[in-house]
Write a protein that holds these residues in place. Structure first.
Motif, PDB file in Angstrom:
ATOM      1  N   SER A  91       1.015  -0.990   0.004  1.00 45.30           N
ATOM      2  CA  SER A  91      -0.359   0.029   0.211  1.00 45.30           C
ATOM      3  C   SER A  91       0.965   1.213   0.034  1.00 45.30           C
ATOM      4  CB  SER A  91      -0.863  -0.038   1.266  1.00 45.30           C
ATOM      5  OG  SER A  91      -1.351  -1.321   0.926  1.00 45.30           O
ATOM      6  N   LEU A 108      -6.207   0.163  -4.358  1.00 46.80           N
ATOM      7  CA  LEU A 108      -5.996  -1.133  -3.534  1.00 46.80           C
ATOM      8  C   LEU A 108      -7.848  -1.411  -3.409  1.00 46.80           C
ATOM      9  CD1 LEU A 108      -4.155   1.247  -0.745  1.00 46.80           C
ATOM     10  CD2 LEU A 108      -3.380  -0.491  -2.161  1.00 46.80           C
ATOM     11  N   ALA A 110      -9.530  -3.452  -0.691  1.00 41.24           N
ATOM     12  CA  ALA A 110      -9.819  -3.546   1.241  1.00 41.24           C
ATOM     13  C   ALA A 110     -11.008  -5.120   0.866  1.00 41.24           C
ATOM     14  CB  ALA A 110     -10.518  -3.478   1.614  1.00 41.24           C
ATOM     15  N   GLN A 153      -8.430 -11.773  -1.046  1.00 40.53           N
ATOM     16  CA  GLN A 153      -9.428 -11.376  -0.064  1.00 40.53           C
ATOM     17  C   GLN A 153      -9.686 -12.847   0.725  1.00 40.53           C
ATOM     18  OE1 GLN A 153     -12.550  -9.698  -2.535  1.00 40.53           O
ATOM     19  NE2 GLN A 153     -12.188  -7.596  -2.133  1.00 40.53           N
ATOM     20  N   THR A 158      -6.136  -7.685   1.427  1.00 42.78           N
ATOM     21  CA  THR A 158      -5.744  -5.893   0.211  1.00 42.78           C
ATOM     22  C   THR A 158      -5.361  -6.325  -0.379  1.00 42.78           C
ATOM     23  OG1 THR A 158      -6.244  -4.437   2.098  1.00 42.78           O
ATOM     24  CG2 THR A 158      -5.418  -3.562   0.195  1.00 42.78           C
TER      25      THR A 158
END
Length: 288
Positions: A91, A108, A110, A153, A158
């Motif tokens: 990130s 990005l 999540a 996921q 992420t």
């Protein structure tokens, strides 16, 4: 000045992958005794060493919390625990982009987010926490991309979504290496997506070669290191080593693909023999 240095690998590669073979001798010439150890070897007193250098800790992705806890227990770690925490989550690319560094466009996603609208052209999905290209895949819009995203996921990741940089197919990546914040050398890396893991299962075998980077690539790598130092509130010289991986974007201009500050191969086998001396000098600088 003399001292003791521990180079850190993992249980599968406690002595690294051989890239640093010339460095212990260069350190010995400066009075340092060097040994290797796996980071999770509880019989090793890491705190007793004058400097502990992260090298082949390539199993950290599956044990990141444990690994970061260990880094915080080592007082003379290079690079530091703070750097390791920041850099083991990709990130950071979004942070560099926000700081004005030309990075590969990065979205990005999540762990609880739905699949986005896929790009029209090819793209890459990879976990934000990962090493050695594990978990990275190249896709076009469709069920395969959605399934890969869901799988990542489901493991709590992420996920980074990036447009595939087609220049990698012909020119590969260029990795610029810095010791103590000062440029040392560079090497090229052929495309890795779709290639097999090595026998340790920790990284994709790379095809590497020495290279002389263009001025625009050198300048961007410098910008990336300056921005990183500002984001972390440190001096560039506090980074014992750094590797900036760049690719040519669609317009030919360089983009930062990754900034490696924790456990990158540094390409000693792809450059001049004096690189080991430059690294040894940077180790001495850290202690001074």
């Amino acid at each position: 000045m003399s001292g003791s240095a521990i180079f850190v690998g993992c249980s599968a590669l406690p002595d690294g992958d051989g890239d640093e073979h010339a460095v212990p001798e260069a350190l010995a010439d400066l009075g340092f005794k060097t040994r290797w150890a796996a980071w999770d070897d509880t019989t090793v007193d890491f705190a007793a060493a004058d400097i502990v250098v992260l090298r082949a800790t390539w199993d950290y992705a599956e044990r990141r919390d444990e690994f970061l806890s260990w880094t915080e227990s080592v007082p003379a770690l290079a690079n530091s625990a703070e750097v390791a925490r920041w850099n083991t989550d990709k990130s950071y690319l979004a942070e560099l982009g926000d700081a004005g560094v030309a990075v590969v466009p990065t979205t990005l996603i999540a762990p609880d987010e739905k699949a986005p609208r896929w790009p029209k052209d090819e793209f890459v999905l990879k976990p934000a926490i990962g090493a050695g290209s594990r978990g990275a895949g190249r896709f076009t819009a469709g069920d395969a991309a959605a399934a890969h995203l869901s799988g990542l996921q489901a493991d709590g990741n992420t996920v980074l979504l990036q447009p595939y940089q087609s220049s990698v197919d012909s020119a590969g990546e260029i990795a610029l290496v810095y010791f103590g914040g000062v440029y040392s050398h560079a090497f090229s890396k052929a495309a890795m997506l779709g290639r097999e893991l090595d026998e340790s299962g920790l990284y994709v075998t790379e095809k590497l070669a020495p290279v002389q980077p263009a001025a625009t690539f050198r300048a961007l790598a410098e910008d990336a290191l300056d921005a990183t130092a500002a984001l972390l509130g440190i001096l560039r010289a506090e980074l014992l080593y750094a590797r900036v991986d760049l690719v040519a974007g669609p317009d030919g201009r360089p983009l930062v693909l990754e900034l490696e500050l924790v456990e990158p191969s540094l390409g000693f086998r792809q450059t001049d023999a004096a690189a080991a001396w430059r690294f040894a000098s940077a180790v001495r600088q850290q202690l001074a």
